[in-house]
Motif scaffolding. Structure first.
Motif, short mmCIF file in Angstrom:
data_model
loop_
_atom_site.label_atom_id
_atom_site.label_comp_id
_atom_site.label_asym_id
_atom_site.label_seq_id
_atom_site.Cartn_x
_atom_site.Cartn_y
_atom_site.Cartn_z
N MET A 99 0.77 -1.20 -0.09
CA MET A 99 0.01 0.01 -0.02
C MET A 99 0.84 1.18 0.03
SD MET A 99 -3.10 -0.88 2.61
CE MET A 99 -2.19 -0.60 4.08
N LEU A 100 2.08 1.15 0.32
CA LEU A 100 3.13 2.40 0.45
C LEU A 100 3.43 2.76 -1.00
CD1 LEU A 100 5.17 1.05 3.56
CD2 LEU A 100 3.18 2.73 3.42
N ASP A 101 3.21 2.07 -1.87
CA ASP A 101 3.77 2.24 -3.25
C ASP A 101 2.84 3.44 -4.13
OD1 ASP A 101 5.81 0.51 -3.13
OD2 ASP A 101 4.72 -1.17 -3.96
N ASN A 102 2.04 4.02 -3.42
CA ASN A 102 1.63 5.19 -4.08
C ASN A 102 1.38 6.42 -3.29
OD1 ASN A 102 -1.05 5.23 -2.54
ND2 ASN A 102 -1.39 3.36 -3.38
N ASP A 103 1.04 7.32 -3.63
CA ASP A 103 1.00 8.74 -2.97
C ASP A 103 -0.24 8.99 -2.05
OD1 ASP A 103 3.10 9.68 -4.33
OD2 ASP A 103 2.13 10.76 -5.93
N LEU A 104 -0.88 8.01 -1.99
CA LEU A 104 -2.22 8.10 -1.09
C LEU A 104 -1.73 7.85 0.16
CD1 LEU A 104 -5.15 8.32 -0.36
CD2 LEU A 104 -5.49 5.90 -0.95
N ALA A 105 -0.45 7.02 0.44
CA ALA A 105 -0.05 6.55 1.67
C ALA A 105 0.65 7.73 2.57
CB ALA A 105 1.00 5.48 1.48
N ARG A 106 1.23 8.63 1.53
CA ARG A 106 2.03 9.53 2.21
C ARG A 106 0.88 10.55 2.81
NH1 ARG A 106 5.98 13.77 -0.74
NH2 ARG A 106 6.14 15.40 1.28
N LEU A 107 -0.21 10.84 1.86
CA LEU A 107 -1.16 11.65 2.32
C LEU A 107 -2.03 11.17 3.66
CD1 LEU A 107 -2.83 12.58 -1.14
CD2 LEU A 107 -1.39 13.96 0.15
N MET A 108 -2.15 9.94 3.62
CA MET A 108 -2.77 9.26 4.85
C MET A 108 -2.00 9.66 6.30
SD MET A 108 -4.63 6.08 3.40
CE MET A 108 -4.56 5.10 4.82
N LEU A 109 -0.57 9.46 5.95
CA LEU A 109 0.02 9.67 7.00
C LEU A 109 0.35 10.81 7.46
CD1 LEU A 109 2.50 8.48 9.07
CD2 LEU A 109 4.07 9.24 7.06
N ILE A 110 0.47 11.89 6.63
CA ILE A 110 0.58 13.27 7.01
C ILE A 110 -0.85 13.77 7.81
CG2 ILE A 110 2.48 13.72 6.03
CD1 ILE A 110 0.96 15.47 3.97
N SER A 111 -1.94 13.36 7.27
CA SER A 111 -3.09 13.65 7.76
C SER A 111 -3.43 13.09 9.14
CB SER A 111 -4.23 13.50 6.58
OG SER A 111 -4.54 12.15 6.75
N VAL A 112 -3.12 11.91 9.33
CA VAL A 112 -3.64 11.46 10.58
C VAL A 112 -2.35 11.78 11.72
CG1 VAL A 112 -3.35 9.05 11.72
CG2 VAL A 112 -4.53 9.32 9.35
N ALA A 113 -1.08 12.05 11.12
CA ALA A 113 0.04 12.11 12.16
C ALA A 113 -0.29 13.48 13.11
CB ALA A 113 1.27 12.29 11.48
N GLY A 114 -0.70 14.45 12.51
CA GLY A 114 -0.97 15.79 13.15
C GLY A 114 -1.95 15.45 14.40
N PRO A 115 -3.00 15.05 14.10
CA PRO A 115 -4.06 15.15 15.07
C PRO A 115 -3.76 13.95 16.02
CG PRO A 115 -5.10 15.00 12.79
CD PRO A 115 -3.60 14.88 12.63
N ILE A 116 -3.15 13.06 16.00
CA ILE A 116 -2.57 12.07 17.04
C ILE A 116 -1.62 12.70 17.80
CG2 ILE A 116 -1.40 9.72 17.38
CD1 ILE A 116 -3.12 8.81 14.74
N VAL A 117 -0.60 13.42 17.17
CA VAL A 117 0.31 14.07 18.02
C VAL A 117 -0.26 14.94 18.86
CG1 VAL A 117 2.36 15.60 17.96
CG2 VAL A 117 2.43 13.62 16.59
N ALA A 118 -1.23 16.05 18.38
CA ALA A 118 -1.64 16.68 19.28
C ALA A 118 -2.54 16.33 20.39
CB ALA A 118 -2.74 17.75 18.15
N LYS A 119 -3.21 15.26 20.13
CA LYS A 119 -3.95 14.75 21.41
C LYS A 119 -2.89 14.19 22.37
CE LYS A 119 -8.05 12.63 18.90
NZ LYS A 119 -8.63 11.52 18.42
N GLN A 120 -1.87 13.90 22.19
CA GLN A 120 -1.00 13.51 23.15
C GLN A 120 -0.33 14.82 23.94
OE1 GLN A 120 -0.71 10.31 23.92
NE2 GLN A 120 -1.93 9.85 22.56
N VAL A 121 -0.37 15.96 23.47
CA VAL A 121 0.04 17.07 24.04
C VAL A 121 -0.95 17.52 25.09
CG1 VAL A 121 0.82 19.52 23.62
CG2 VAL A 121 1.62 17.65 21.89
N LYS A 122 -0.30 17.92 26.34
CA LYS A 122 -1.12 18.44 27.13
C LYS A 122 -0.67 19.78 27.39
CE LYS A 122 -2.73 14.48 28.20
NZ LYS A 122 -3.24 13.79 27.22
N PRO A 123 -1.58 20.82 28.23
CA PRO A 123 -1.10 22.13 28.35
C PRO A 123 0.21 22.41 28.99
CG PRO A 123 -3.50 21.88 28.86
CD PRO A 123 -2.90 20.40 28.39
#
Length: 176
Positions: A99-123
């Protein structure tokens, strides 16, 4: 830092692999881990800046990370994608790697990474995170990513028994 990378790795695996799979697969080389970081940093910082905006003064770097990190890291992320793809292939189950052989994998990674990281950040994390980012902002992106990975490698060693903690799949430093 350990949490940040674990979250970034988890975002890549969120729909395909469990923590046991992460531990059972090969470790990431430092260049692979660096490429993965470079790929997700711009979007992850954008999301974290939304989380931290109310916690930081107006001039804080983390309130507007695109000034120091945005386009520079995005440009480098294009060149880093082949190494990021190799890193993800090591982390995903073998049947998911094609599944990593197309650009969709990259788009999925970057669209999911930000919100997941942000949820881990506490004030309470916003001030120290801003300080850290301010310190590495002057570095070229490759050097900043390499410094983060080196810190993770150091932090990943259990000083009591000399074994690498299995939660983050970065290979230990190589002796030369």
């Amino acid at each position: 830092m350990r949490t940040l990378f674990a979250v970034l790795a988890a975002c890549a695996l969120s729909t395909h692999a469990s923590a046991q799979t992460l531990q059972a697969r090969e470790c990431l080389t430092a260049p692979e881990a660096e490429a993965l970081l470079i790929t997700v940093i711009p979007d992850a910082l954008t999301e974290v800046s939304r989380t931290c905006a109310a916690q930081l003064p107006a001039g804080a770097l983390l309130r507007t990370p695109e000034r120091s990190f945005g386009q520079t890291y995005r440009d480098l992320a294009d060149a880093s994608w082949p190494a990021t793809r190799r890193a993800l292939a090591k982390m995903l189950p073998p049947d998911a790697a094609p599944m990593l052989d197309n650009d969709l994998a990259r788009l999925m990674l970057i669209s999911v990474a930000g919100p997941i990281v942000a949820k881990q950040v506490k004030p309470a994390d916003c001030g120290p995170a801003n300080r850290f980012l301010t310190m590495i902002a002057p570095l070229p992106p490759k050097n900043a990513a390499a410094a983060i990975v080196a810190a993770l490698q150091i932090a990943g060693v259990d000083r009591k028994n000399g074994q690498k903690a299995p939660a983050i799949p970065i290979c230990a430093f190589e002796s030369k």
